[in-house]
Motif scaffolding. Structure first.
Motif, PDB file in Angstrom:
ATOM      1  N   VAL A 190       3.289  -4.784   3.189  1.00  0.00           N
ATOM      2  CA  VAL A 190       4.176  -3.553   3.557  1.00  0.00           C
ATOM      3  C   VAL A 190       3.495  -2.435   3.049  1.00  0.00           C
ATOM      4  N   THR A 191       3.421  -1.251   4.061  1.00  0.00           N
ATOM      5  CA  THR A 191       3.079   0.059   3.656  1.00  0.00           C
ATOM      6  C   THR A 191       4.265   0.917   2.911  1.00  0.00           C
ATOM      7  N   ILE A 192       4.448   1.209   1.877  1.00  0.00           N
ATOM      8  CA  ILE A 192       5.515   2.101   1.435  1.00  0.00           C
ATOM      9  C   ILE A 192       5.162   3.685   1.519  1.00  0.00           C
ATOM     10  N   ALA A 193       5.988   4.284   2.238  1.00  0.00           N
ATOM     11  CA  ALA A 193       5.763   5.641   2.579  1.00  0.00           C
ATOM     12  C   ALA A 193       6.515   6.698   2.048  1.00  0.00           C
ATOM     13  N   ALA A 194       6.117   7.560   1.110  1.00  0.00           N
ATOM     14  CA  ALA A 194       6.848   8.739   0.613  1.00  0.00           C
ATOM     15  C   ALA A 194       7.037   9.854   1.506  1.00  0.00           C
ATOM     16  N   THR A 195       7.887   9.578   2.762  1.00  0.00           N
ATOM     17  CA  THR A 195       7.848  10.399   4.024  1.00  0.00           C
ATOM     18  C   THR A 195       8.109  11.928   3.621  1.00  0.00           C
ATOM     19  N   SER A 196       9.149  12.090   2.702  1.00  0.00           N
ATOM     20  CA  SER A 196       9.555  13.490   2.610  1.00  0.00           C
ATOM     21  C   SER A 196       9.259  13.969   1.194  1.00  0.00           C
ATOM     22  N   ALA A 197       8.241  13.428   0.502  1.00  0.00           N
ATOM     23  CA  ALA A 197       7.671  14.103  -0.792  1.00  0.00           C
ATOM     24  C   ALA A 197       6.769  14.872  -0.493  1.00  0.00           C
ATOM     25  N   LYS A 198       6.632  16.178  -0.949  1.00  0.00           N
ATOM     26  CA  LYS A 198       5.387  17.088  -0.667  1.00  0.00           C
ATOM     27  C   LYS A 198       4.231  16.851  -1.887  1.00  0.00           C
ATOM     28  N   ASP A 199       4.431  16.078  -2.710  1.00  0.00           N
ATOM     29  CA  ASP A 199       3.478  15.710  -3.613  1.00  0.00           C
ATOM     30  C   ASP A 199       3.865  14.591  -4.655  1.00  0.00           C
ATOM     31  N   GLY A 200       3.274  14.153  -5.689  1.00  0.00           N
ATOM     32  CA  GLY A 200       3.391  12.927  -6.512  1.00  0.00           C
ATOM     33  C   GLY A 200       4.654  13.148  -7.322  1.00  0.00           C
ATOM     34  N   SER A 201       4.940  14.372  -7.786  1.00  0.00           N
ATOM     35  CA  SER A 201       5.799  14.739  -8.493  1.00  0.00           C
ATOM     36  C   SER A 201       7.409  14.619  -8.135  1.00  0.00           C
ATOM     37  N   GLU A 202       7.643  14.697  -6.711  1.00  0.00           N
ATOM     38  CA  GLU A 202       8.852  14.551  -6.177  1.00  0.00           C
ATOM     39  C   GLU A 202       9.463  13.234  -5.852  1.00  0.00           C
ATOM     40  N   GLY A 203       8.684  12.168  -6.007  1.00  0.00           N
ATOM     41  CA  GLY A 203       9.126  10.717  -5.981  1.00  0.00           C
ATOM     42  C   GLY A 203       9.349  10.437  -4.782  1.00  0.00           C
ATOM     43  N   LEU A 204       9.644   8.893  -4.676  1.00  0.00           N
ATOM     44  CA  LEU A 204       9.548   8.075  -3.346  1.00  0.00           C
ATOM     45  C   LEU A 204      11.166   8.300  -2.969  1.00  0.00           C
ATOM     46  N   PHE A 205      12.193   8.253  -3.700  1.00  0.00           N
ATOM     47  CA  PHE A 205      13.528   8.292  -3.614  1.00  0.00           C
ATOM     48  C   PHE A 205      13.951   9.678  -3.738  1.00  0.00           C
ATOM     49  N   VAL A 206      13.665  10.246  -2.787  1.00  0.00           N
ATOM     50  CA  VAL A 206      13.818  11.949  -2.643  1.00  0.00           C
ATOM     51  C   VAL A 206      15.395  11.861  -2.614  1.00  0.00           C
ATOM     52  N   ALA A 207      15.818  13.261  -3.269  1.00  0.00           N
ATOM     53  CA  ALA A 207      17.435  13.403  -3.245  1.00  0.00           C
ATOM     54  C   ALA A 207      17.884  13.986  -1.905  1.00  0.00           C
ATOM     55  N   LYS A 208      18.877  13.615  -1.590  1.00  0.00           N
ATOM     56  CA  LYS A 208      19.665  13.876  -0.270  1.00  0.00           C
ATOM     57  C   LYS A 208      20.695  15.090  -0.459  1.00  0.00           C
ATOM     58  N   ASP A 209      20.432  16.173   0.109  1.00  0.00           N
ATOM     59  CA  ASP A 209      21.494  17.305  -0.159  1.00  0.00           C
ATOM     60  C   ASP A 209      22.746  16.876   1.165  1.00  0.00           C
ATOM     61  N   ALA A 242       0.797  -1.181  -0.015  1.00  0.00           N
ATOM     62  CA  ALA A 242       0.026   0.006   0.015  1.00  0.00           C
ATOM     63  C   ALA A 242       0.841   1.486   0.250  1.00  0.00           C
ATOM     64  N   LEU A 243       0.394   2.210  -0.665  1.00  0.00           N
ATOM     65  CA  LEU A 243       1.425   3.498  -0.780  1.00  0.00           C
ATOM     66  C   LEU A 243       0.931   4.407   0.058  1.00  0.00           C
ATOM     67  N   SER A 244       1.479   5.051   1.001  1.00  0.00           N
ATOM     68  CA  SER A 244       1.242   6.160   1.774  1.00  0.00           C
ATOM     69  C   SER A 244       1.826   7.614   1.219  1.00  0.00           C
ATOM     70  N   HIS A 245       1.139   8.522   0.649  1.00  0.00           N
ATOM     71  CA  HIS A 245       1.786   9.569   0.122  1.00  0.00           C
ATOM     72  C   HIS A 245       0.930  11.100   0.348  1.00  0.00           C
ATOM     73  N   CYS A 246       1.577  12.123   0.171  1.00  0.00           N
ATOM     74  CA  CYS A 246       0.908  13.375   0.065  1.00  0.00           C
ATOM     75  C   CYS A 246       0.520  13.569  -1.310  1.00  0.00           C
ATOM     76  N   TRP A 247      -0.986  14.073  -1.523  1.00  0.00           N
ATOM     77  CA  TRP A 247      -1.444  14.247  -2.726  1.00  0.00           C
ATOM     78  C   TRP A 247      -0.780  15.646  -3.236  1.00  0.00           C
ATOM     79  N   GLY A 248      -0.971  16.734  -2.219  1.00  0.00           N
ATOM     80  CA  GLY A 248      -0.056  17.934  -2.341  1.00  0.00           C
ATOM     81  C   GLY A 248      -0.938  19.029  -3.516  1.00  0.00           C
TER      82      GLY A 248
END
Length: 809
Positions: free
Chosen positions: A328-347, A248-254
């Protein structure tokens, strides 16, 4: 733990302190360090005689390490010097010198990290602090010696919390003084992260009894997305009762509208959905499900027909089962919306880079050791219901029940990969696994200091483990054993943890507090977004659910109040906060600007407010209120969605109380700039002759207690003191009370000491009411406007009001 034990058996100790202050007297056995065990006067390293003890040295000098470079027989000294040089050359700005002195600390526990940080000159007035076993955290013992002397700014070299050394698990036997860790990958989509996720999943499914029930196939949700393969596109599938394993995907619509399934494109989605047409977060979640060997994934915007209210009502009511049943629930924890992706870039600021260097141990074995910042970030301040507080996903209201109901959650954050299940919590860096246990307040002692130490805490953990196991067995037993297991659960909970029902109500309040600190896009989702948890709770309580509160605990449930803000604002900042539209305010602050939701719930329910609420800080007892209770005569609360009876309610819900009611005046209105609370004083009528024109001597201002209003005052209405308000007594509580240091309006010290209130004051709980607009035909029809808690010294009385039948909408 007595003082003598603390002196002779410290959990932390330095070699100098031991040699100087703990010299054995005649016949005294040394319990801290064996003088024959190897030790080092440069770095302080020695081997404690007990495995749960660490060691530290307050001042390690760089000059001493350099003087014996190449000739030292101490592997820790050599490791310190090489590690600091490697960190200087690869992880910090050029030309930053290594500090000339620093402290070193070997942290005991499951993950034994060697930490180094700034040396702080000891204060001769303050004696070193001893940390006792009562400060243990289950699963990982993480002690910290209190710094001495003046507070220092974070150093350019060490940062705020210093540096830590670690080795990979496969090298665990090479160095006994440092523990196992793991370098954090900069790319969340790397093979390292995917393989780690697979490993965590496998271990959980194989070894965790509480999590294992979802290892095999379960009934699929009404619709799922078949993730396809490299040669086959994903497509929407109607399950029609079939079983399988799914994510299941847990995400922000944004603000970026995700791809949705509608009545118009439903037929196309059944055939195929091109992978490159999916938003980035959806696309990466589909690819991850394939890598985790899961055939299906549930994504709300695709698996619910978004333009069909009937379908949305039906499927939103099933979300509890959807997330609980997912492998498993896959959580896009740091993405504000669907355009930022699951694998967010780390600075560079978010990525905690580990610097490797090569070491030779005492046996001549070549091993790679790592050094990195121990600052770790906010992700290591973990609470069970509120992981990653400041990340976008954690600010969304719908996500709370997704997180609490999921058996396993794989969180992709801007700092690292994290896996949380019903048994353990793992993070990529290796500081965990460990599990945070949350205990009801009934079993916590409030005597000003921890009671019982490690033994009591261990006993609590064992009790909770037993209850967890029995509760699971009760929910999933063989049919013939259901009654027996349920009886065991009731017996265990009543004897070990206090009355189970009271614990459940307490837990519900904490769920609501966590939920209302989050944001929702639509006000009408206020109750539906919590309906899955409400359904689960109703199955345990067998109580009637009334727009967010429970009938049998109604007196305490009514005593919610606006939550004080954790931030302090200047008058100018607050004026700006009032003027800005919601979409311009950070979601961390938005819940502390409460507003009424139009007809979403009756005013006596917390769900009538979009904003953070709480029940804390008002001397409320651990269980249900039992003294001076208002009589609950009638309740009327009707669901408007038959498919989800614990969701939205119709307008016009009310309750009728028979309770003391009296008119009051509200004065001295203010906005507290630290808490953001809208509050005022209550003026009581000291003269109760209805024919008397009151003067100042006939009224009494309670100078200690603030009343907190639910909403800001409307500037278009008359001044507060010119309006009509009433207070209705809901309950009272006689002393003793839990000791607190501030009043329920928050952060204002009472003129009477809290200790005195705790031992000799009666606490009286009132709702503040105003006449309901447009209801002149009903004499006693009101709406709630705030909460007022009155404190009465022993022996003092006040006029509670005349007994009336009061209808609150």
């Amino acid at each position: 733990m007595n003082k003598e034990t603390q002196r002779n058996l410290p959990l932390f100790g330095s070699l100098e302190e031991y040699m100087n202050t703990n010299t054995p007297e005649s016949g005294e056995q040394n319990n801290f360090v064996n003088r024959n065990e190897p030790h080092c006067f440069r770095c302080g390293k020695f081997t404690p005689s007990k495995p749960n003890k660490g060691w530290e040295k307050n001042e390690v000098r760089l000059r001493d390490l350099e003087d014996v470079e190449g000739g030292s027989d101490c592997e820790v000294c050599a490791m310190l010097l090489q590690g600091l040089r490697a960190y200087r050359d690869n992880a910090i700005p050029p030309d930053t010198p290594i500090p000339s002195s620093f402290s070193i600390q070997c942290v005991p526990g499951q993950s034994k990290f060697l930490k180094i940080k700034d040396y702080i000159e000891p204060d001769p007035v303050i004696s070193p602090a001893t940390v006792d076993a009562s400060q243990q955290v289950f699963g990982r013992i993480s002690f910290s010696r209190l710094p001495l002397g003046p507070t220092k700014e974070p150093s350019a070299f060490f940062g705020r919390y210093g540096l830590e050394f670690f080795i990979k698990p496969e090298d665990s036997s090479a160095f006994k003084h440092i523990g196992i860790g793991r370098p954090v990958a900069q790319d969340l989509s790397s093979d390292q992260c995917i393989n780690l996720a697979r490993q965590w999943m496998s271990e959980c499914e194989r070894d965790h009894v509480l999590c294992r029930r979802w290892s095999s196939s379960v009934s699929l949700p009404t619709r799922v997305l078949d993730v396809g393969s490299e040669r086959q596109s994903p497509r929407l599938v109607e399950s029609l009762g079939r079983t399988g394993r799914y994510a299941a995907l847990s995400h922000c619509w944004g603000k970026a509208q995700p791809l949705t399934t509608t009545s118009e494109n439903f037929g196309d989605h059944i055939v195929a959905i091109q992978l490159d047409l999916l938003p980035k977060t959806f696309r990466e979640a589909v690819l991850l499900a394939r890598q985790l060997d899961l055939q299906y994934i549930w994504i709300d915007s695709l698996c619910i027909i978004q333009d069909s209210k009937a379908d949305w009502d039906t499927e939103s009511a099933k979300m509890a089962e959807v997330y609980a049943g997912a492998a498993v629930t896959i959580a896009a924890t740091s993405a504000k919306d669907g355009s930022e992706g699951l694998f967010v870039a780390k600075d560079e600021g978010a990525w905690n880079k580990a610097v490797p260097f090569s070491m030779t141990n005492a046996q001549g074995e070549q091993t790679t050791v790592y050094i990195r910042s121990a600052d770790g970030g906010d992700h290591h301040s973990i609470r069970r219901n509120n992981l990653f507080d400041a990340h976008p996903l954690s600010r969304r209201g719908w996500v709370l029940q997704e997180r609490l109901l999921s058996t396993r959650i794989l969180m992709f954050t801007s700092c690292e990969l994290v896996f949380d299940c019903q048994t353990l919590l793992w993070c990529e860096c290796g500081h965990f696994p460990f599990k945070i246990e949350m205990f009801p307040s009934e079993i916590e002692a409030h005597t000003g200091e921890a009671v019982g130490g490690a033994c009591l805490r261990a006993l609590r953990i064992c009790k909770q483990r037993l209850l967890d196991l029995l509760s699971w067995a009760r929910d999933h037993p063989p049919p013939l054993m259901a009654r027996v297991v349920n009886g065991l659960v009731q017996c265990a909970e009543n004897s070990l943890m206090g009355r189970r029902e009271e614990s459940e109500y307490w837990h519900w309040q904490h769920i609501v507090e966590s939920y209302t600190c989050r944001c929702l896009t639509r006000d009408e989702d206020t109750l539906p977004a919590l309906s899955g948890l409400a359904k689960l709770m109703q199955g345990r309580l067998h109580d009637r659910y009334l727009a967010g509160v429970w009938r049998r605990d109604i007196h305490k449930q009514l005593l919610w109040s606006i939550h004080p803000s954790a931030w302090s604002f200047t008058p100018e900042e607050f004026e700006l906060l009032k003027r800005l539209p919601d979409d311009k305010i950070d979601q961390l602050y938005l819940p502390y600007r409460p507003r009424r939701t139009a007809d979403q719930a009756p005013s006596w329910s917390w769900a009538s407010i979009r904003g953070a609420v709480w029940w804390e800080g008002r001397w409320l007892p651990g269980g249900r209120l039992v003294e001076g209770l208002a009589e609950l005569v009638e309740t009327h609360c009707v669901s408007i969605t038959p498919a989800n009876p614990l969701g939205s309610v119709s307008a016009g819900g009310y309750l009728v109380l028979r309770a003391p009611l009296t008119q009051v005046r509200l004065v001295q209105y203010e906005v507290h700039l630290r808490s953001l609370l809208h509050r005022c004083r209550v003026v009581e009528a000291a003269c109760h002759d209805p024919n008397h024109r009151h003067v100042e001597s006939c009224i009494q201002l309670n100078s200690e207690d603030w009343a907190v209003l639910d909403l800001p005052l409307e500037s278009t209405e008359p001044p507060l003191a010119q309006r009509e308000f009433w207070r209705v007594k809901v309950a009272e509580k006689s002393p003793p009370h839990d000791i607190v240091s501030s009043d329920y309006a928050s952060w204002d010290r009472l003129s009477t000491l809290p200790q005195e209130i705790a031992t000799s004051y009666t606490i009286v709980y009132h709702l503040l009411l105003q006449k309901r607009l447009g209801s002149e035909a009903e004499d006693w029809a009101f709406e709630r406007v705030g909460l007022y808690v009155k404190t009465l010294p022993r022996g003092e009385t006040y006029f509670p009001g005349e007994m009336e039948y009061i209808k609150i909408f």
